[in-house]
Design an enzyme around this catalytic site. Structure first.
Site, PDB file in Angstrom:
ATOM      1  N   GLU A   1      22.180  23.402  46.348  1.00 49.88           N
ATOM      2  CA  GLU A   1      22.688  22.382  44.915  1.00 49.88           C
ATOM      3  C   GLU A   1      23.826  22.915  44.183  1.00 49.88           C
ATOM      4  OE1 GLU A   1      18.339  20.924  45.996  1.00 49.88           O
ATOM      5  OE2 GLU A   1      19.531  22.890  45.906  1.00 49.88           O
TER       6      GLU A   1
ATOM      7  N   GLU B   1      12.256  21.394  49.423  1.00 51.50           N
ATOM      8  CA  GLU B   1      11.520  20.931  48.443  1.00 51.50           C
ATOM      9  C   GLU B   1      10.071  20.137  48.228  1.00 51.50           C
ATOM     10  OE1 GLU B   1      13.754  21.184  44.269  1.00 51.50           O
ATOM     11  OE2 GLU B   1      14.950  19.282  45.308  1.00 51.50           O
TER      12      GLU B   1
ATOM     13  N   GLY C   1      16.483  18.577  48.458  1.00 51.72           N
ATOM     14  CA  GLY C   1      15.524  18.384  48.603  1.00 51.72           C
ATOM     15  C   GLY C   1      14.488  17.952  49.725  1.00 51.72           C
TER      16      GLY C   1
ATOM     17  N   ALA D   1      18.986  15.523  49.716  1.00 52.89           N
ATOM     18  CA  ALA D   1      19.500  13.988  48.775  1.00 52.89           C
ATOM     19  C   ALA D   1      20.549  12.866  49.516  1.00 52.89           C
ATOM     20  CB  ALA D   1      19.839  14.894  47.436  1.00 52.89           C
TER      21      ALA D   1
END
Length: 294
Positions: free
Chosen positions: A136, A114, A111, A65
């Site tokens: 994270e 993900e 991310g 992210a």
């Protein structure tokens, strides 16, 4: 322009993510929206049979992210909206009527993983120098775009708990061993192998995952039946209460296990609610500030 897409004579599209002027690919709000537009384009283009998603950065697939944007989330409503958008986009990626194979050429974190998990398969460079993972928790957070639900369902409860709670990365070879990576291949064969797998999935047609129908998920849900609270407490007992991210680690244990006992949609809701609380907490604020001071 973030993506450059070409289509070969067999109908296999190769979409290359390469953020101009950036050393790494990261998932800002504008990149999420560009990905959504790409998925819509792949879905609608009759000339495309399958897609390979890869990176134009030589050592990075997607680093994760945009941390600066995370630091700007100051209300639960803003956090829920941010996460809701990411979940919706990745759900649309999974629902793409054309198989999408992530061709992972470098580090794939947060991310980025993900996104790869939401593709229909992952082919990765077999290089022990490449890190894949969900770090994270090191920022006082948990994965917020489905990682607490997709990763444990593929890798298994124990592996999922360990990686989400500790943020410890793994190699593509280990990813293949635990069922997260479909193929770990030499770097020079990455795109060739990813295209071959994409074509194979298109021919086969049964490429979409049902996260609640995986045999491993049913077995682990049955094993947790009637003892979920005990399992959460036992997992949380491994957390050092003095650690600056202790709250995030404890939350990770709760979300992974409760998510496995729920259906996938409910598990994602549990994840979003938990992330929204963590991102507003002092632990996350301090760890994110420390990240920028490195």
């Amino acid at each position: 322009m973030y993506f450059a897409t070409t289509v070969d004579d067999k109908g296999i599209a190769t979409a290359v993510l390469d953020l101009p002027g950036e050393k790494v690919n990261k998932l800002s709000d504008s990149v999420w929206k560009a990905l959504d537009e790409e998925v819509a384009g792949w879905s609608a283009d009759a000339a495309i049979r399958a897609v390979v998603l890869t990176s134009g950065k030589p050592k990075i697939f997607i680093a994760g992210a945009d941390i600066a944007e995370l630091g700007q989330l100051t209300t639960a409503e803003a956090a829920q909206a941010n996460l809701g958008q990411a979940h919706d986009i990745l759900n649309r990626l999974e629902a793409c009527p054309k198989p999408v194979v992530a061709a992972v050429n470098g580090h794939t974190l947060g991310g980025g993983l993900e996104v790869a998990l939401s593709c229909h398969a992952i082919v990765a460079v077999d290089d022990d120098g490449i890190q894949m993972g969900l770090p994270e928790v090191k920022l006082g957070l948990i994965p917020g775009a489905g990682g607490t639900q997709r990763f444990p369902r593929l890798a298994g409860m124990d592996e999922g708990l360990h990686r989400v709670r500790t943020g410890e990365p793994f190699t593509p070879r280990h990813g293949a061993d635990i069922g997260v990576v479909a193929r770990a291949v030499p770097r020079e064969k990455l795109i060739e192998e990813a295209r071959a797998l994409a074509a194979e999935l298109a021919e086969r047609g049964d490429f979409r995952r049902s996260w609640d129908a995986l045999p491993r998920v049913a077995a682990e849900k049955a094993a947790l039946s009637g003892r979920l609270d005990d399992a959460v407490a036992r997992a949380q007992s491994e957390v050092d209460p003095a650690a600056p991210n202790a709250r995030a680690q404890a939350t990770a244990c709760d979300v992974v296990l409760r998510g496995l006992c729920a259906d996938f949609t409910e598990g994602c809701r549990i994840e979003r609610d938990a992330f929204s609380k963590l991102v507003l907490g002092e632990d996350a604020k301090q760890l994110i500030q420390a990240f920028f001071k490195r």
